[in-house]
Design an enzyme around this catalytic site. Structure first.
Site, mmCIF file in Angstrom:
data_model
loop_
_atom_site.group_PDB
_atom_site.id
_atom_site.type_symbol
_atom_site.label_atom_id
_atom_site.label_comp_id
_atom_site.label_asym_id
_atom_site.label_seq_id
_atom_site.Cartn_x
_atom_site.Cartn_y
_atom_site.Cartn_z
ATOM 1 N N GLU A 74 -63.165 18.391 -9.462
ATOM 2 C CA GLU A 74 -62.874 17.259 -8.808
ATOM 3 C C GLU A 74 -61.849 18.048 -7.683
ATOM 4 O O GLU A 74 -60.886 18.526 -8.075
ATOM 5 C CB GLU A 74 -62.050 16.332 -9.442
ATOM 6 C CG GLU A 74 -61.322 15.073 -8.568
ATOM 7 C CD GLU A 74 -60.197 14.340 -9.405
ATOM 8 O OE1 GLU A 74 -60.125 12.998 -9.127
ATOM 9 O OE2 GLU A 74 -59.755 14.900 -10.499
ATOM 10 N N ASP B 44 -64.406 15.968 -19.716
ATOM 11 C CA ASP B 44 -63.223 16.239 -18.917
ATOM 12 C C ASP B 44 -62.621 17.495 -19.222
ATOM 13 O O ASP B 44 -62.124 17.614 -20.556
ATOM 14 C CB ASP B 44 -62.507 14.976 -18.768
ATOM 15 C CG ASP B 44 -62.496 14.325 -17.493
ATOM 16 O OD1 ASP B 44 -62.173 14.889 -16.575
ATOM 17 O OD2 ASP B 44 -62.755 13.219 -17.396
ATOM 18 N N HIS C 217 -63.936 6.112 -12.483
ATOM 19 C CA HIS C 217 -62.641 5.444 -12.992
ATOM 20 C C HIS C 217 -61.412 5.446 -12.080
ATOM 21 O O HIS C 217 -60.346 4.859 -12.593
ATOM 22 C CB HIS C 217 -62.276 6.392 -14.328
ATOM 23 C CG HIS C 217 -61.786 7.767 -13.949
ATOM 24 N ND1 HIS C 217 -62.557 8.828 -13.529
ATOM 25 C CD2 HIS C 217 -60.516 8.178 -14.097
ATOM 26 C CE1 HIS C 217 -61.864 9.894 -13.446
ATOM 27 N NE2 HIS C 217 -60.605 9.795 -13.868
ATOM 28 N N ASP C 218 -61.427 6.336 -10.975
ATOM 29 C CA ASP C 218 -60.209 6.286 -10.210
ATOM 30 C C ASP C 218 -60.493 5.546 -8.883
ATOM 31 O O ASP C 218 -59.641 5.463 -8.034
ATOM 32 C CB ASP C 218 -59.860 7.623 -9.897
ATOM 33 C CG ASP C 218 -59.174 8.299 -10.804
ATOM 34 O OD1 ASP C 218 -58.386 7.751 -11.911
ATOM 35 O OD2 ASP C 218 -59.344 9.632 -10.791
ATOM 36 N N ASP D 80 -60.530 18.204 -13.832
ATOM 37 C CA ASP D 80 -59.757 17.433 -13.193
ATOM 38 C C ASP D 80 -58.916 18.012 -12.210
ATOM 39 O O ASP D 80 -58.238 19.011 -12.376
ATOM 40 C CB ASP D 80 -58.905 16.843 -14.276
ATOM 41 C CG ASP D 80 -58.052 15.445 -13.495
ATOM 42 O OD1 ASP D 80 -58.691 14.694 -13.023
ATOM 43 O OD2 ASP D 80 -56.824 15.704 -13.721
#
Length: 556
Positions: free
Chosen positions: A256, A98, A332-333, A199
């Site tokens: 993302e 990430d 994860h979100d 991210d």
């Protein structure tokens, strides 16, 4: 199309704190991931995407980074990371890290320096502004509730934070910030890391002058996304990132990008764009929003299949031959896919998990599997607010129930049970022993109570399990240019019960048929007698008759 290794790859996402605890402190760690590499290898994936493992105060579970070059002590240290990296490569798997550079932690040394004085050399690393008429500089609302601005008494200015107040936004207009980011990217790539998942990378370029956002609902804080997503300078930043860093390594990059359109994505990921390889788009996972825009994603309404098909098909068609898709149901979100898009009842959980997997993995793009998805793990359905740990969920509850009084407690608890990020973050279910084999201590987050029935040990013993079905899908992709490169043709877009499409490549055809209902229905598709059934979630084939959550793929 010039073929790249990441186009044929399948990615497995590991959320370290919930994957495997090796020392009994209740938090997953890098040694735990190392212990479970044979399991991931058995699944057959090519790449592991590791969620943040950097040093952090954990205001947002590691997405508030205080040191980009150090490992969070509860996860281990750099020596363990180097072992993990070496073992992944020995097993023939790559690793994607990430990259969180829209913001840092407020405990990062840059920010500590920045807030010392207005003339500090690091002041311009962040976005500081004077207030306006005794209030914040503008009306922007944070993704975690409240204002995006936090007042700092010492220097009498506000700093911008799109997320938690412990996550101040970096000022990407400052060339010194960009140069620091290039250096930290090179640090990890030179270690042997194989790429980055970036991210909220399309939030780097904010609206010039930071003006008020449109606020048609006249709510206390306006939706910030139109002012921060896909800004005018984003292409410049991503192009510079590619030129200075990414183009010098054979790596994979995925951004993302909330609210980005296919047109936007082609600018960033077009095969000749020289920026990123692919994006995570949000269209299909942000459907079924409430009528009240103040609620944002919080709802418990079932998703209409025609809307889901439209969202996914739009991207398949727009990027075909021009860019590359990332394919995902959950991460994860996001809440668990089988609970949101399928049916997690004991009767239909396995069938619908396999159906969803087939529908996604037969599309064009790089598939991402989130830990536990290959087991058909479900939402946890916590029923007490104290059971939630996610800052977004807790802040949303207080904003919507206590502050704005939009819905009552019971309604919001239903919404959390369906949409909270904690549904994805409950510990991995390895077996039916205490704490599902995740830890010998007290888990950092409550386990899903169904781990006695749904766990890796049980699935590995059952050749008909969701795990082995995913393994077969991955093997098929590795063997088939048709699955990887074929173009996409949507069938019957107005059918609200069946998702069907074709893939076509060099005279070969793939027909994918998925029943998204618990009903037995009939659909007719013209298929030649020379067809072969590539994969299906029922043993036999009843032709036009589709049983509950039945999925099947024909090749001819």
């Amino acid at each position: 199309m010039k073929k790249k290794w990441w186009q044929r790859a399948v990615v497995y996402q590991v959320y370290p704190r919930s994957f495997q605890d090796s020392n009994g402190d209740g938090v997953g760690d890098l040694r735990g991931v190392l212990q479970r590499l044979p399991y991931i290898k058995k699944l057959g994936v090519d790449v592991i995407w590791l969620n943040p493992i950097y040093k952090s105060p954990d205001k947002d579970n590691g997405y508030d980074i205080s040191d980009y070059r150090s490992i969070q002590p509860k996860f281990g240290d750099m020596k363990v990371f180097d072992q993990l990296l070496a073992e992944m490569h020995r097993l023939g798997m790559k690793i994607v890290m990430d990259l969180v550079v829209n913001h840092t932690s407020d405990q990062h040394e840059w920010f500590k320096q920045s807030r010392l004085s207005r003339d500090n050399p690091y002041r311009n690393f962040y976005i500081w502004r004077d207030g306006k008429n005794g209030h914040a500089p503008n009306n922007w609302g944070s993704y975690f509730g409240g204002s995006t601005w936090e007042y700092d008494k010492k220097t009498e200015q506000y700093y911008l934070h799109l997320f938690a107040k412990g996550q101040p936004d970096l000022n990407w207009e400052n060339p010194a910030v960009r140069e620091q980011v290039w250096k930290l990217m090179r640090f990890w790539l030179n270690k042997g890391v194989d790429g980055f998942r970036m991210d909220v990378i399309n939030f780097l370029s904010k609206a010039a002058g930071l003006p008020d956002a449109p606020n048609p609902e006249n709510s206390e804080y306006a939706n910030v996304e139109p002012m921060v997503a896909d800004g005018l300078k984003l292409n410049d930043y991503l192009h510079e990132m590619n030129e200075k860093v990414l183009s010098h390594y054979d790596v994979m990059s995925v951004g993302e990008m909330p609210s980005s359109t296919p047109k936007d994505a082609l600018q960033y990921t077009g095969l000749d764009a020289h920026e990123l390889n692919m994006v995570f788009q949000f269209d299909h996972v942000t459907l079924a929003l409430n009528d009240d825009p103040r609620l944002g994603k919080w709802n418990d309404q079932p998703i209409k299949l025609v809307d889901l098909k439209k969202a996914l098909s739009k991207w398949q068609v727009a990027l075909d031959g021009k860019g590359w898709n990332s394919l995902y149901w959950n991460n994860h979100d996001r809440a668990r896919a089988v609970s949101r898009f399928g049916n997690d009842s004991p009767q239909y959980r396995e069938l619908s998990a396999k159906m969803l997997a087939t529908t996604l993995h037969m599309m064009q793009g790089t598939p991402y599997i989130y830990q536990g998805e290959e087991l058909g793990m479900t939402n946890a359905y916590f029923n007490r607010l104290e059971e939630y740990k996610d800052i977004e969920s807790i802040e949303a509850y207080h904003q919507i129930v206590d502050h704005e009084k939009i819905v009552d407690h019971d309604t919001m608890m239903r919404y959390l049970a369906m949409e909270s990020r904690d549904n994805a973050r409950t510990p991995m279910q390895w077996d039916d022993s205490i704490n599902a084999g995740f830890t010998t201590g007290k888990p950092w987050l409550k386990l899903n109570k169904n781990y006695h029935e749904i766990n890796a040990k049980a699935e590995l013993k059952d050749q008909q399990s969701v795990f082995y079905y995913y393994q077969k899908l991955i093997n098929l992709r590795h063997q088939s240019d048709l699955i990887v490169y074929g173009n996409y043709v949507e069938l019957n877009p107005d059918d609200n019960e069946v998702f069907a499409y074709k893939r076509e490549y060099q005279g070969q055809v793939l027909l994918v048929i998925s029943n998204f209902t618990s009903k037995q229905i009939s659909r007719h598709f013209e298929v030649p007698t020379t067809k072969s059934r590539l994969i299906a979630n029922y043993d036999d084939d009843q032709g036009d008759r589709l049983r509950p959550y039945e999925t099947k793929v024909y090749a001819y």
